[in-house]
Design a protein around this motif. Structure first.
Motif: not given
Length: 246
Positions: A49-50, A58-60, A121-123
């Motif tokens: 993630d980043d 959040g992170m994606v 937070e999702g892809i």
């Protein structure tokens, strides 16, 4: 049916060893493979993630591990099922289409499904674009209007809903016909022995006399009436135009 699950938490899928799903696996009706997404990372921190471009909380999840994971899992599935086999790729996602009994019925006839469990937070949206451009069939499925920490809980629910409809998984197939949502209605009330029961507070509760009548025609009509009444009370939306009452 072959089922592949890609996740950051493989142990989360352990319940699929239990009950009817586990029995279906042992009897060869379902072939389940669970993969750790971090297998397709290449840095020492196994980063998946980043931070979101454009800012935000959040992170994606990064696209690179997902692309490699799908390629590897697709190759493994085709080695087993044949080069012409293609999976339905399912992403549990609160922004997806509602998962319903009709969806479970449709997917139960599939030869191969890959589940992709997102987190954080999702892809990255480009993963969906990549799969679409590659000709993959993709479905985003939502269990309801709420958000979970990840897709694993949804995969457990969806897998159970789908697999139990595969012929041979549920011992009494007739029980699948009358349950809630199978005909667009909620299921009628259920009773068992004893017909006369005194609850812990001393209240005597009788089962409906019609269920003891032996008249199967009248019982079927009563159950139908109860199903419609219960649906009208609890889920009136199912009786609105556009929903089949059957």
């Amino acid at each position: 049916m072959r089922l592949d699950v890609i996740t950051l938490f493989p142990d989360y899928l352990a319940p699929l060893e239990l009950s009817l799903i586990g029995k279906a696996r042992r009897e060869g009706l379902v072939d389940l493979h669970v993969y750790d997404l971090r297998e397709w990372t290449h840095d020492r921190h196994r980063t998946v993630d980043d931070t979101p471009l454009g800012g935000g909380a959040g992170m994606v999840m990064k696209p690179e591990p997902w692309a490699e994971a799908f390629a590897a899992v697709r190759e493994a599935g085709q080695a087993q099922l044949g080069e012409q086999a293609e999976p339905l790729i399912v992403f549990p996602n609160p922004a997806g289409e509602p998962f319903a009994q009709a969806t479970a019925q449709e997917w139960s006839s599939r030869q191969w499904i890959i589940f992709a469990c997102g987190r954080y937070e999702g892809i990255d949206e480009r993963v969906y674009e990549h799969l679409a451009d590659a000709g993959c069939e993709v479905a985003l499925a939502s269990l309801g209007d709420y958000v979970l920490n990840g897709g694993e809980v949804a995969v457990l629910a969806i897998t159970e809903a789908v697999v139990r409809l595969i012929p041979g998984v549920v011992g009494n197939a007739e029980s699948l016909v009358e349950e809630s949502h199978s005909e667009g209605l909620l299921e009628y009330p259920l009773y068992t022995r004893p017909a006369r029961w005194e609850d812990p507070r001393g209240v005597v509760r009788e089962a409906p006399a019609i269920l003891l009548s032996g008249d199967h025609g009248r019982i079927a009509a009563w159950r139908r009436e109860q199903a419609i009444s219960r649906t009208r009370e609890r889920r009136p939306d199912l009786l609105e135009p556009g929903h089949a009452e059957s």
